[in-house]
Every structure is written in structure tokens, then in C-alpha cells.
Design an enzyme around this catalytic site. Structure first.
Site, PDB file in Angstrom:
ATOM      1  N   CYS A  94       0.812  -1.219   0.000  1.00  0.00           N
ATOM      2  CA  CYS A  94       0.000   0.000   0.000  1.00  0.00           C
ATOM      3  C   CYS A  94       0.846   1.269   0.000  1.00  0.00           C
ATOM      4  O   CYS A  94       0.356   2.350  -0.314  1.00  0.00           O
ATOM      5  CB  CYS A  94      -0.935   0.011   1.202  1.00  0.00           C
ATOM      6  SG  CYS A  94      -1.974  -1.445   1.277  1.00  0.00           S
ATOM      7  N   HIS A 124      -3.466   7.011   2.887  1.00  0.00           N
ATOM      8  CA  HIS A 124      -3.840   5.735   2.275  1.00  0.00           C
ATOM      9  C   HIS A 124      -5.269   5.378   2.694  1.00  0.00           C
ATOM     10  O   HIS A 124      -5.629   5.506   3.864  1.00  0.00           O
ATOM     11  CB  HIS A 124      -2.856   4.654   2.732  1.00  0.00           C
ATOM     12  CG  HIS A 124      -3.279   3.272   2.368  1.00  0.00           C
ATOM     13  ND1 HIS A 124      -3.737   2.955   1.113  1.00  0.00           N
ATOM     14  CD2 HIS A 124      -3.331   2.129   3.100  1.00  0.00           C
ATOM     15  CE1 HIS A 124      -4.063   1.670   1.091  1.00  0.00           C
ATOM     16  NE2 HIS A 124      -3.824   1.152   2.273  1.00  0.00           N
ATOM     17  N   ASN A 129     -10.191  -0.469  -0.367  1.00  0.00           N
ATOM     18  CA  ASN A 129      -8.737  -0.306  -0.236  1.00  0.00           C
ATOM     19  C   ASN A 129      -8.066  -0.918  -1.456  1.00  0.00           C
ATOM     20  O   ASN A 129      -8.097  -2.128  -1.645  1.00  0.00           O
ATOM     21  CB  ASN A 129      -8.289  -1.005   1.053  1.00  0.00           C
ATOM     22  CG  ASN A 129      -6.783  -0.960   1.266  1.00  0.00           C
ATOM     23  OD1 ASN A 129      -6.013  -0.690   0.350  1.00  0.00           O
ATOM     24  ND2 ASN A 129      -6.358  -1.246   2.489  1.00  0.00           N
TER      25      ASN A 129
HETATM   26  C1  COA Z   1     -10.623  -5.288   9.609  1.00  0.00           C
HETATM   27  C2  COA Z   1     -11.257  -4.384  10.655  1.00  0.00           C
HETATM   28  C3  COA Z   1     -12.334  -3.504  10.031  1.00  0.00           C
HETATM   29  C4  COA Z   1     -11.907  -5.277  11.706  1.00  0.00           C
HETATM   30  O1  COA Z   1     -12.461  -4.469  12.695  1.00  0.00           O
HETATM   31  P1  COA Z   1     -12.171  -4.781  14.228  1.00  0.00           P
HETATM   32  O2  COA Z   1     -12.949  -3.808  14.984  1.00  0.00           O
HETATM   33  O3  COA Z   1     -10.673  -4.794  14.428  1.00  0.00           O
HETATM   34  O4  COA Z   1     -12.778  -6.223  14.352  1.00  0.00           O
HETATM   35  P2  COA Z   1     -12.238  -7.468  15.179  1.00  0.00           P
HETATM   36  O5  COA Z   1     -11.442  -8.347  14.271  1.00  0.00           O
HETATM   37  O6  COA Z   1     -11.591  -7.015  16.468  1.00  0.00           O
HETATM   38  O7  COA Z   1     -13.584  -8.175  15.528  1.00  0.00           O
HETATM   39  C5  COA Z   1     -14.593  -7.544  16.313  1.00  0.00           C
HETATM   40  C6  COA Z   1     -15.827  -8.369  16.281  1.00  0.00           C
HETATM   41  O8  COA Z   1     -16.409  -8.333  14.965  1.00  0.00           O
HETATM   42  C7  COA Z   1     -16.514  -9.655  14.435  1.00  0.00           C
HETATM   43  N1  COA Z   1     -16.179  -9.598  13.015  1.00  0.00           N
HETATM   44  C8  COA Z   1     -14.960  -9.705  12.426  1.00  0.00           C
HETATM   45  N2  COA Z   1     -15.090  -9.572  11.097  1.00  0.00           N
HETATM   46  C9  COA Z   1     -16.381  -9.384  10.859  1.00  0.00           C
HETATM   47  C10 COA Z   1     -17.115  -9.168   9.674  1.00  0.00           C
HETATM   48  N3  COA Z   1     -16.522  -9.109   8.458  1.00  0.00           N
HETATM   49  N4  COA Z   1     -18.447  -8.970   9.775  1.00  0.00           N
HETATM   50  C11 COA Z   1     -19.063  -9.003  10.964  1.00  0.00           C
HETATM   51  N5  COA Z   1     -18.418  -9.215  12.115  1.00  0.00           N
HETATM   52  C12 COA Z   1     -17.091  -9.385  12.063  1.00  0.00           C
HETATM   53  C13 COA Z   1     -15.532 -10.484  15.190  1.00  0.00           C
HETATM   54  O9  COA Z   1     -15.918 -11.832  15.224  1.00  0.00           O
HETATM   55  C14 COA Z   1     -15.606  -9.852  16.564  1.00  0.00           C
HETATM   56  O10 COA Z   1     -16.745 -10.327  17.228  1.00  0.00           O
HETATM   57  P3  COA Z   1     -16.754 -10.526  18.824  1.00  0.00           P
HETATM   58  O11 COA Z   1     -16.537  -9.158  19.403  1.00  0.00           O
HETATM   59  O12 COA Z   1     -18.110 -11.091  19.077  1.00  0.00           O
HETATM   60  O13 COA Z   1     -15.623 -11.474  19.114  1.00  0.00           O
HETATM   61  C15 COA Z   1     -10.215  -3.490  11.327  1.00  0.00           C
HETATM   62  O14 COA Z   1      -9.365  -4.232  12.142  1.00  0.00           O
HETATM   63  C16 COA Z   1      -9.364  -2.750  10.352  1.00  0.00           C
HETATM   64  O15 COA Z   1      -9.856  -1.996   9.538  1.00  0.00           O
HETATM   65  N6  COA Z   1      -8.046  -2.888  10.473  1.00  0.00           N
HETATM   66  C17 COA Z   1      -7.113  -2.218   9.638  1.00  0.00           C
HETATM   67  C18 COA Z   1      -7.275  -2.710   8.268  1.00  0.00           C
HETATM   68  C19 COA Z   1      -6.399  -1.978   7.346  1.00  0.00           C
HETATM   69  O16 COA Z   1      -6.260  -0.813   7.448  1.00  0.00           O
HETATM   70  N7  COA Z   1      -5.826  -2.712   6.443  1.00  0.00           N
HETATM   71  C20 COA Z   1      -5.065  -2.213   5.414  1.00  0.00           C
HETATM   72  C21 COA Z   1      -3.778  -1.715   5.842  1.00  0.00           C
HETATM   73  S1  COA Z   1      -2.909  -1.434   4.406  1.00  0.00           S
END
Ligand code: COA
Length: 333
Positions: free
Chosen positions: A122, A258, A289
Site C-alpha cells: 500500500c 492511504h 482499499n
Molecule cells: C478489519 C477491521 C475492520 C476489523 O475491525 P475490528 O474492529 O478490528 O474487528 P475485530 O477483528 O476485532 O472483531 C470484532 C468483532 O467483529 C466480528 N467480526 C470480524 N469480522 C467481521 C465481519 N466481516 N463482519 C461481521 N463481524 C465481524 C468479530 O468476530 C468480533 O466479534 P466478537 O466481538 O463477538 O468477538 C479493522 O481491524 C481494520 O480496519 N483494520 C485495519 C485494516 C487496514 O487498514 N488494512 C489495510 C492496511 S494497508
């Protein structure tokens, strides 16, 4: 001792034109939620993404790159034959070798320009911008074409809850050329290889190929850890970039981080205390993204919609797998 001719470049460099290509097919969250047991509401709340673009079979890495580049060249008023180097930032050109850049340079009609790919995920486009700017100032090229392009759908599993709704496809390009004034400020870049594993291809090709039923490797991500790193460490890099350029947030017109997650964009803007007049790129809502393509796509949208205009001062900051990052302040073409 023999005296060699020096390499003589331009006083400074600037972006002369930006072009973009967005795939035709719009994919709303509703198309993806069933396979990952998610909902439109959850995706919008956690990432800010409403829809994204997925490339069709004809919309290859090369095709999208050429389309974005032609627009950038036209807007720059530069003929392809004047391009002295083509740099393509991508992680989704599916041939290990040769680089896709040479085929793009040829299709565009450059005069056998040097052309190579870079792999900085990225952060790739901002790495390319730094290289291109240095080439123009050092004299190894007068005009450099930098492309950020991805077909991430080729390496994303639509069954992976952590990535299926995030990654998408597209291309953006910039023509860099000589300038009297500083048009591309000093780069601040680096890597944090201690966190090498946070975003990666799930398996080594050699391990995939010995499996009974080999399947395409795909991207996996430790989302929460990436989120923390991006929101906190990258805001500091953004501030360091303004410092190095000799300006403050008050001098900024445009902020183009980004497009990883709308919450990361908001967290960075808050942490940097961006004044209300600074326009912030929010292309992620409609584009997802697109890794190396995300910065030029987001900037292209702002220019097209008039929220960013010629002469504006913009902070670009790109970050991702590696973990790698690069940022610079630029004056918009
Ligand atoms: C991916 C992202 C949106 C996930 O959000 P998050 O708040 O971290 O989510 P988590 O993985 O901690 O999960 C939180 C809850 O949502 C649930 N969950 C995870 N993915 C899910 C989805 N796609 N849909 C619904 N629920 C989901 C999990 O099971 C968890 O449930 P629980 O609380 O009952 O255990 C977030 O971490 C993110 O955007 N990270 C950075 C990504 C990024 O920038 N990537 C590119 C960098 S170049």
C-alpha cells in the site's frame, strides 16, 4: 584520475498530471455479506466502506495501468515518447517475472523507456513518487511515469471475514517532471519489519504447489494490530513529513492518507489536529482499499470533484504490508 561527466538534473521536481482508472463493476456490501456472515451496517461502521470496484476479466493490471497513464499524460501535456522511466507499484501482477512495467511502457508508446516494478504494497505509490522525484533532480530522467495499480481481487478470499470487504481493484498514475520550485517535498519513509507478518500472502507458492488441490494464496491480515499501528504511528510520520517540508498543518490544503479504513483516516486527522479548512480524501467509501492505487485514486477524485485544486499543498501518506510507509508533501498539478 579520469574525470567522468556528471549526471545533471532539474533544480526541483513536481507532479505534472494525475490520471485514474476505476473498474466498471460496482460491488455493494450487500453482495459480500453472506459469504462472511456480516452486514452492510457492520462493514460501514467498522470501515466506512459502502461499495468498491472489482475488475472484470478484461480489466487487467496492464489495461488499467495504461488507461490511468493515458489520462495522466494527457493532463500533464506530455507525450508518451517523452517519458524516460516507468515505475509500477503493485503486488498483484501475477507473473513473478518479467515486470509488468516494460509491457506498459511499450503499449503506451514510450521510446523503450527503462521500466520496472516495485513491491511496497500500500506504500508503493509514495515510494515511486520519491524515486521519480529523485531521478528528475539527479538527471537520470526528465519525465517519470509512476503507476499504482492493483487487482487485489485475484489474491483476496471472499470467504475471509477480515479482508473480503476491504480490498478492491483500480489504477492511478502520475507524471513527474522538472520544476524551478519545490513541487515534491522531502520523503519520510521507512519500514517496521518486526511486524512483517501482520499483512501477508497466507502461503509460500512452493507450499501451495505441493498440496493435493492447490488453491490460490490470498492476503491475510491481523486487522486490529494494523489498525493500532496505522492510527498512532502513522500520524507521527505525517507530522514528521510536514516538519521536513518546513510547513505546519495550517499551511495544508489537502490531506490524502492511504485509504485503508475510514476510522484510521479520522483517527489520524484528529491526532494531527487538522484545521477545518483541510480537505480530507475519503475515496474509501466508494472504492475500498486498492493498496498501491489508493493514493492516486483518492487524489484523482478530489481533483475531479473540485475539492482539491491546482496549486494546493497536499500531504500524501501511504502505509501497509511490510510494514512499509512513505509520505511527502506535494503541490498539486
Ligand atoms: C478489519 C477491521 C475492520 C476489523 O475491525 P475490528 O474492529 O478490528 O474487528 P475485530 O477483528 O476485532 O472483531 C470484532 C468483532 O467483529 C466480528 N467480526 C470480524 N469480522 C467481521 C465481519 N466481516 N463482519 C461481521 N463481524 C465481524 C468479530 O468476530 C468480533 O466479534 P466478537 O466481538 O463477538 O468477538 C479493522 O481491524 C481494520 O480496519 N483494520 C485495519 C485494516 C487496514 O487498514 N488494512 C489495510 C492496511 S494497508
Amino acid at each position: 584520475m579520469t574525470t567522468l561527466n556528471p549526471s545533471v538534473g532539474a533544480a526541483q521536481s513536481r507532479i505534472l498530471g494525475i490520471g485514474t482508472y476505476r473498474p466498471e463493476r460496482i460491488v455493494p456490501n450487500s453482495e459480500l455479506v453472506e459469504a462472511i456472515d456480516s452486514s452492510d451496517e457492520w462493514i460501514q461502521q467498522r470501515s466506512g466502506i459502502k461499495e468498491r470496484r472489482f475488475a472484470g476479466p478484461e480489466e487487467t493490471v496492464q489495461m488499467m495501468s495504461v488507461a490511468a497513464s493515458r489520462q495522466a499524460l494527457e493532463r500533464a501535456g506530455i507525450d508518451a515518447a517523452q517519458i524516460d522511466c516507468v515505475v509500477v507499484a503493485t503486488v498483484s501482477h501475477m507473473l513473478q517475472t518479467p515486470a509488468i512495467a516494460t509491457a506498459i511502457a511499450h503499449e503506451l508508446g514510450t521510446d523503450k523507456a527503462p521500466a520496472f516494478d516495485i513491491s511496497a504494497a500500500c506504500a508503493g505509490f509514495c515510494h515511486g513518487l520519491a524515486l521519480g522525484s529523485d531521478m528528475v533532480r539527479a538527471g537520470s530522467a526528465k519525465h517519470v511515469l509512476v503507476i499504482g495499480v492493483e487487482r487485489l481481487t485475484d489474491i483476496t478470499s471472499l470467504n475471509d471475514r477480515g479482508t473480503a470487504f476491504i480490498f478492491a481493484d483500480g489504477a492511478g498514475a502520475a507524471v513527474i517532471g522538472p520544476s524551478e520550485e519545490v513541487g515534491i517535498g522531502p520523503v519520510v519513509w521507512g519500514s517496521d519489519g518486526e511486524q512483517y507478518d501482520l499483512i501477508r500472502q497466507d502461503e509460500d507458492w512452493r507450499d501451495v504447489l505441493v498440496q493435493e488441490k492447490p488453491t490460490m494464496p490470498h492476503l491475510i491480515m491481523q486487522g486490529a494490530a494494523v489498525f493500532r499501528w496505522a492510527s498512532f504511528a502513522m500520524a507521527k510520520i505525517a507530522e514528521a513529513t510536514l516538519d521536513k517540508a518546513g510547513i505546519t498543518v495550517d499551511d495544508l490544503d489537502v490531506f490524502v492518507p492511504h485509504q485503508a479504513n475510514m476510522r484510521i483516516i479520522d483517527a489520524m486527522a484528529r491526532s494531527m489536529k487538522l484545521p477545518a479548512h483541510v480537505q480530507i480524501a475519503r475515496d474509501i467509501a466508494e472504492q475500498g482499499n486498492t493498496s498501491a492505487a489508493s493514493i492516486p485514486l483518492a487524489l484523482g477524485r478530489m481533483i475531479d470533484e473540485g475539492t482539491a485544486k491546482s496549486g494546493d499543498t497536499a500531504l500524501l501518506i501511504a502505509f501497509g504490508a511490510g510494514l512499509a510507509y512513505a509520505a511527502q508533501v506535494v503541490v498539486l498539478p
